[in-house]
Design an enzyme around this catalytic site. Structure first.
Site, mmCIF file in Angstrom:
data_model
loop_
_atom_site.group_PDB
_atom_site.id
_atom_site.type_symbol
_atom_site.label_atom_id
_atom_site.label_comp_id
_atom_site.label_asym_id
_atom_site.label_seq_id
_atom_site.Cartn_x
_atom_site.Cartn_y
_atom_site.Cartn_z
ATOM 1 C CE LYS A 50 6.394 -14.949 41.629
ATOM 2 N NZ LYS A 50 5.447 -16.007 41.322
ATOM 3 N N PRO A 157 8.308 -9.507 32.403
ATOM 4 C CG PRO A 157 8.112 -11.558 31.284
ATOM 5 C CD PRO A 157 8.976 -10.817 32.274
ATOM 6 C CG MET A 162 7.911 -14.558 35.336
ATOM 7 S SD MET A 162 9.098 -14.401 34.007
ATOM 8 C CE MET A 162 10.601 -14.982 34.809
ATOM 9 N N GLY A 164 6.730 -9.363 38.792
ATOM 10 C CA GLY A 164 7.299 -8.085 38.345
ATOM 11 C C GLY A 164 6.886 -6.898 39.209
ATOM 12 N N GLY A 165 5.606 -6.769 39.491
ATOM 13 C CA GLY A 165 5.136 -5.656 40.326
ATOM 14 C C GLY A 165 5.683 -5.762 41.738
ATOM 15 C CB SER A 166 6.083 -8.660 44.016
ATOM 16 O OG SER A 166 4.715 -8.987 43.990
ATOM 17 C CG ASP A 199 4.791 -13.293 44.765
ATOM 18 O OD1 ASP A 199 4.542 -14.270 45.512
ATOM 19 O OD2 ASP A 199 4.363 -13.191 43.604
HETATM 20 O O1 C5P Z 1 -0.690 -10.939 47.667
HETATM 21 P P1 C5P Z 1 -1.016 -10.422 46.314
HETATM 22 O O2 C5P Z 1 -1.723 -9.092 46.366
HETATM 23 O O3 C5P Z 1 0.139 -10.413 45.378
HETATM 24 O O4 C5P Z 1 -2.051 -11.439 45.681
HETATM 25 C C1 C5P Z 1 -2.811 -11.146 44.544
HETATM 26 C C2 C5P Z 1 -4.083 -11.963 44.596
HETATM 27 O O5 C5P Z 1 -3.770 -13.351 44.487
HETATM 28 C C3 C5P Z 1 -4.816 -11.836 45.910
HETATM 29 O O6 C5P Z 1 -5.733 -10.768 45.874
HETATM 30 C C4 C5P Z 1 -5.528 -13.155 46.010
HETATM 31 O O7 C5P Z 1 -6.696 -13.133 45.222
HETATM 32 C C5 C5P Z 1 -4.564 -14.118 45.360
HETATM 33 N N1 C5P Z 1 -3.703 -14.827 46.322
HETATM 34 C C6 C5P Z 1 -4.258 -15.827 47.092
HETATM 35 N N2 C5P Z 1 -3.475 -16.508 47.983
HETATM 36 C C7 C5P Z 1 -2.155 -16.233 48.101
HETATM 37 C C8 C5P Z 1 -1.571 -15.208 47.313
HETATM 38 C C9 C5P Z 1 -2.389 -14.536 46.438
HETATM 39 O O8 C5P Z 1 -5.452 -16.112 47.005
HETATM 40 N N3 C5P Z 1 -1.408 -16.915 48.960
#
Ligand code: C5P
Length: 352
Positions: A50, A157, A162, A164-166, A199
């Site tokens: 993405k 990458p 982008m 990738g893990g999601s 994501d």
């Molecule tokens: O949701 P995800 O685990 O992918 O997010 C990774 C990190 O990015 C979260 O632990 C948080 O620190 C930050 N994040 C955030 N606000 C968001 C999305 C992600 O603070 N809307």
């Protein structure tokens, strides 16, 4: 801990410019002898990365996440994931044995790809398995029962902004839903995905969407035609959480609206999109990695219609007017970039 988790990741070798032409799911399953999966016991899914064409940070929420307004779009940079159900030699896949399912992923050393429980594909498989009663907590992990193996072939990458893990988590949900016959709708998979990462819900569906909240409340967006990009990965990753922390220190909530981006997508206007690209996380990524600001300047000077960091970075995206322009831009700037197009659909089952 009831599950045995091993992650197999195949990093694509060869020129990164092959992203678009590479066949799906070429990373082969490597199974123990006499455990070859039978027809119908293997599903391959190709999932795109993405980009955030627009990303505004509205502030910090009570749960510690940041309130976002963002326009997601998938782009033709792919991971391929293959799941297979294998029974021990001489034993079948009788449904009665499935509560004792073990989920296995195996891991070839790939820099930056989390192993075991830290990998979002593992988390997605376990979540779907437990919620669909395919995997029961408390089973004997030594028991010789059926196993589900996940093989991952990385093209996106790693920790590059982008998703990738999601994308791997989304692909795992789609692939195992098919393999296990759990018959959850895409909406139900999206809901499960939101428990794994912000994501993931978008990447379960793909295309183009406007998202609010943590990034998980989605509305589909009209996009006409295609857009052409030069994707420039950086040699070192950036952790999303660190970029949000840098935003906390150096930035203020913004009120900027996505109207210009949405209008450019509706009218298939690359020039207008280039001018409208917006990412509130970019100053935070530049503060952590100053060379990204210099790369942006070089890409703009070389004639890109617009340049921005992808999500939390450090991958840089340069918009071109068409495919030929993107190829010329990639050759001119010599930033190790490759050409891609957007939107790129969603996770697709490419082989059963
Ligand atoms: O949701 P995800 O685990 O992918 O997010 C990774 C990190 O990015 C979260 O632990 C948080 O620190 C930050 N994040 C955030 N606000 C968001 C999305 C992600 O603070 N809307």
């Amino acid at each position: 801990m009831p599950l045995t988790i091993v992650l197999r990741v195949f990093w694509r070798t060869g020129n990164v410019r092959d992203h678009n032409s590479r066949g799906a799911a070429q990373g082969g399953m490597r199974l123990v002898a006499a455990e070859t999966p039978r027809d119908g016991t293997r599903v391959a899914v190709r999932v795109p990365a993405k980009v955030n064409l627009f990303l505004a940070v509205r502030g910090v929420r009570a749960d510690g996440y940041h309130e976002l307004a963002t326009v997601f779009q998938t782009i033709s940079v792919f991971d391929d994931l293959c799941v297979a159900l294998v029974a021990p030699p001489g034993r079948g896949h009788h449904p009665a044995s499935r509560p004792h399912m073990r989920l296995e992923l195996s891991h070839d050393e790939v820099q930056g790809v989390p192993a075991g429980d830290a990998n979002l594909a593992v988390q997605a498989g376990r979540l779907l398995g437990e919620s669909a009663h395919m995997i029961e907590p408390g089973i004997d992990s030594e028991r010789v029962g059926p196993r589900t193996i996940i093989d991952l072939d990385k093209g996106i990458p790693v920790a590059g902004g982008m998703g990738g893990g999601s994308a791997d988590a989304a692909a795992t949900l789609v692939a195992l839903n098919e393999l296990w016959g759990t018959e959850l709708s895409r909406d139900e998979l999206r809901e499960l995905g939101s428990r794994i990462g912000s994501d993931v819900p978008f990447l379960v569906v793909g295309g183009t969407a406007f998202a609010t909240g943590r990034g998980t409340a989605l509305a589909q967006v009209l996009c006409r035609g295609e857009f052409h990009w030069v994707v420039c990965p950086d040699s070192a990753s950036l952790a999303t959480a660190d970029v949000f922390k840098a935003w906390d220190k150096t930035c203020e909530p913004s009120e900027v609206e996505p109207d210009a981006v949405l209008q450019a997508l509706r009218s298939e206007d690359a020039e207008a999109l280039g001018a409208a690209l917006h990412n509130d996380l970019e100053p935070a990524a530049f503060a952590l990695r100053p060379r990204l600001a210099e790369r942006k300047e070089r890409l703009l000077t070389a004639g890109a219609l617009g340049v921005m960091v992808s999500g939390s970075g450090p991958t840089m995206l340069a918009l071109a007017s068409d495919h030929a322009h993107a190829v010329a831009l990639a050759a001119e700037v010599r930033e190790g970039g490759f050409v891609a197009r957007s939107p790129a659909g969603g996770p697709e089952i490419v082989r059963r």
